[in-house]
Design a protein around this motif. Structure first.
Motif, short mmCIF file in Angstrom:
data_model
loop_
_atom_site.label_atom_id
_atom_site.label_comp_id
_atom_site.label_asym_id
_atom_site.label_seq_id
_atom_site.Cartn_x
_atom_site.Cartn_y
_atom_site.Cartn_z
N ALA A 225 0.78 -1.27 0.14
CA ALA A 225 0.01 0.00 -0.04
C ALA A 225 0.93 1.30 -0.01
N GLU A 226 2.14 1.14 0.68
CA GLU A 226 3.06 2.47 0.85
C GLU A 226 3.62 2.61 -0.88
N GLU A 227 3.86 1.51 -1.35
CA GLU A 227 4.42 1.58 -2.54
C GLU A 227 3.54 2.21 -3.80
N MET A 228 2.22 1.67 -3.54
CA MET A 228 1.13 2.23 -4.35
C MET A 228 0.98 3.75 -4.11
N ALA A 229 0.86 4.18 -2.83
CA ALA A 229 0.68 5.44 -2.74
C ALA A 229 1.88 6.34 -3.26
N ALA A 230 3.04 5.91 -2.99
CA ALA A 230 4.16 6.53 -3.91
C ALA A 230 3.83 6.77 -5.38
N LEU A 231 3.55 5.82 -5.83
CA LEU A 231 3.27 5.71 -7.23
C LEU A 231 2.21 6.87 -7.50
N ARG A 232 1.17 6.83 -6.76
CA ARG A 232 0.20 7.76 -6.89
C ARG A 232 0.56 9.16 -7.00
N LYS A 233 1.69 9.57 -6.03
CA LYS A 233 2.25 10.65 -5.99
C LYS A 233 3.07 10.82 -7.20
N ALA A 234 3.61 10.19 -7.74
CA ALA A 234 4.51 10.03 -8.96
C ALA A 234 3.52 10.36 -10.38
N GLY A 235 2.34 10.12 -10.18
CA GLY A 235 1.46 10.35 -11.49
C GLY A 235 0.82 9.12 -11.81
N ALA A 236 0.64 8.00 -10.80
CA ALA A 236 -0.27 6.70 -11.35
C ALA A 236 -1.80 7.14 -11.33
N ALA A 237 -2.40 6.71 -12.35
CA ALA A 237 -3.93 7.04 -12.26
C ALA A 237 -4.57 5.67 -12.39
N GLY A 238 -4.11 4.41 -13.11
CA GLY A 238 -4.84 3.41 -13.24
C GLY A 238 -4.08 2.09 -13.53
N VAL A 239 -4.58 1.17 -13.49
CA VAL A 239 -3.80 -0.11 -13.76
C VAL A 239 -4.53 -1.02 -14.89
N ILE A 240 -3.76 -1.36 -16.14
CA ILE A 240 -4.26 -2.03 -17.15
C ILE A 240 -3.53 -3.20 -17.27
N ALA A 241 -4.05 -4.81 -17.26
CA ALA A 241 -3.38 -5.82 -17.53
C ALA A 241 -1.87 -5.95 -16.41
N GLY A 242 -2.19 -5.22 -15.24
CA GLY A 242 -1.02 -5.37 -14.33
C GLY A 242 -0.13 -4.35 -14.24
N GLN A 243 -0.15 -3.51 -15.14
CA GLN A 243 0.69 -2.26 -15.60
C GLN A 243 -0.05 -0.90 -15.05
N ILE A 244 0.87 -0.01 -14.43
CA ILE A 244 0.46 1.23 -13.91
C ILE A 244 0.45 1.99 -15.31
N ILE A 245 -0.48 3.01 -15.26
CA ILE A 245 -0.65 3.94 -16.13
C ILE A 245 -0.68 5.28 -15.64
N ASP A 246 -0.78 6.30 -16.18
CA ASP A 246 -0.66 7.65 -15.84
C ASP A 246 -2.08 8.37 -16.38
N ALA A 247 -2.23 9.49 -16.08
CA ALA A 247 -3.39 10.29 -16.49
C ALA A 247 -3.60 10.29 -17.78
N GLU A 248 -2.55 10.13 -18.66
CA GLU A 248 -2.56 10.13 -20.20
C GLU A 248 -2.82 8.77 -20.94
N GLY A 249 -2.96 7.67 -19.97
CA GLY A 249 -2.90 6.53 -20.20
C GLY A 249 -1.77 5.86 -20.88
N LYS A 250 -0.69 6.48 -20.31
CA LYS A 250 0.58 6.02 -20.74
C LYS A 250 1.45 5.21 -19.58
N ALA A 251 2.08 4.20 -20.06
CA ALA A 251 2.87 3.46 -18.90
C ALA A 251 3.71 4.34 -18.03
N LEU A 252 3.47 4.44 -16.77
CA LEU A 252 4.25 5.07 -15.95
C LEU A 252 5.78 4.64 -15.62
N ASP A 253 6.59 5.82 -15.92
CA ASP A 253 7.92 5.42 -16.00
C ASP A 253 8.25 4.89 -14.60
#
Length: 321
Positions: A225-253
């Protein structure tokens, strides 16, 4: 041939629930059995063909709201499950509708990519049986060690079973411990071939996940949960097929994405029909991100979510027109 007592209970439970519209607790009370038994009997009724659940998808595609959403979001097709105040869990209506839509979209000879999650497994579990032996169902991402029914391999094989199709599982974990290990595994011929073939699919079925403590990737242990919270601060917006995407629907770096064994988002975008099904209102922002990133061409949602999407797209749609 006379119906055996056990079969008679299945018939009665199905008749009271589907023909008379009783709730599961009301059926349980009338038959003097537990609610869990009612749920089991209803499932057996579907599996054995006593009940064949289908919906008139045309009824939903004729909906004005759906047409407006298609125009505003530039989607090929939208289906909206209407609000039903008599249903305790409206997400069930969305799953029933999605199962019918999915079966209409599948054509003989198709190659179907399937992700995972509770939504996908619910659709598989409620789906009617079809005889499509020349269809192949492909797992879109690596597997989980967690004992959930909605694991990627379970979702893939259950849908393949319902279609009487060939199922092709991904024999690799969803997330590896290091980026180096992930690169090496992706380079293995079997894995490389399977990943490279994702873009050749004709149809994809998936949902989009949240980026909070209730996310499937957190619950299955892929992230804390802590790692996910950090990813959210870094721009994470959703999960597709196990991958984290940003608000533009791109794979988060991020390191997590570099350790994931899953179809590249570019491969998913190559799939002609990308059917996304969203049951929960909490997935509004992840869904917006997925649509923005071109990861959805066909959409099944509930009426409340549809109105939220249209309100969100309204100003942009008016500006574009």
């Amino acid at each position: 041939m006379a119906i055996r007592p056990a079969e008679q209970l299945i018939h009665k439970a199905a008749w009271l629930y589907y023909a008379h519209g009783l709730r599961q607790d009301q059926v349980a009370s009338q038959l003097k059995i537990s609610r869990a038994s009612v749920a089991m009997y209803l499932r057996k009724a579907r599996e054995t063909g006593i009940v064949n659940i289908s919906t008139s998808t045309q009824l939903f595609t004729d909906d004005v709201l759906a047409r407006k959403l298609e125009d505003a979001l530039k989607l090929d097709a939208v289906w909206i499950a209407p609000e039903n105040g008599h249903v305790a869990d409206p997400s069930t209506d969305i799953a029933v509708l999605a199962a019918s839509v999915f079966l209409e979209l599948v054509k003989k000879g198709d190659r179907i990519g399937v992700a995972w999650g509770r939504t996908v497994y619910t659709i598989a579990d409620i789906m009617s049986y079809a005889d499509l032996q020349d269809v192949t169902v492909v797992q879109l991402c690596g597997n989980l060690g967690a004992p959930y029914s909605y694991r990627p391999d379970q979702c893939t094989m259950e849908i393949a079973r319902r279609l009487n199709a060939k199922g092709l599982n991904f024999y690799a974990p969803l997330v590896l411990t290091t980026e180096e290990l992930a690169r090496g595994l992706r380079a293995e011929p079997v894995i490389r071939e399977q990943l490279s073939g994702i873009g050749d699919c004709d149809l994809a079925l998936y949902s989009v996940g949240t980026v909070d403590a209730d996310s499937h990737v957190v619950k299955c242990g892929a992230l804390t949960a802590e790692e996910m919270a950090a990813l959210r601060k870094a721009g994470a917006a959703g999960v597709i097929a196990g991958q984290i995407i940003d608000a533009e629907g791109k794979a988060l770096d991020c390191s997590y994405n570099r350790r994931v064994i899953s179809a590249a988002l570019s491969s998913l975008r190559k799939i002609e029909k990308r059917l996304m099904v969203v049951q929960e209102d909490s997935k509004f922002e992840p869904l917006i991100a997925a649509i923005t990133g071109g990861l959805c061409t066909h959409l099944v949602v509930g009426a409340h979510m549809a109105r939220r999407l249209l309100d969100h797209a309204g100003p942009a749609a008016e500006k574009a027109s």
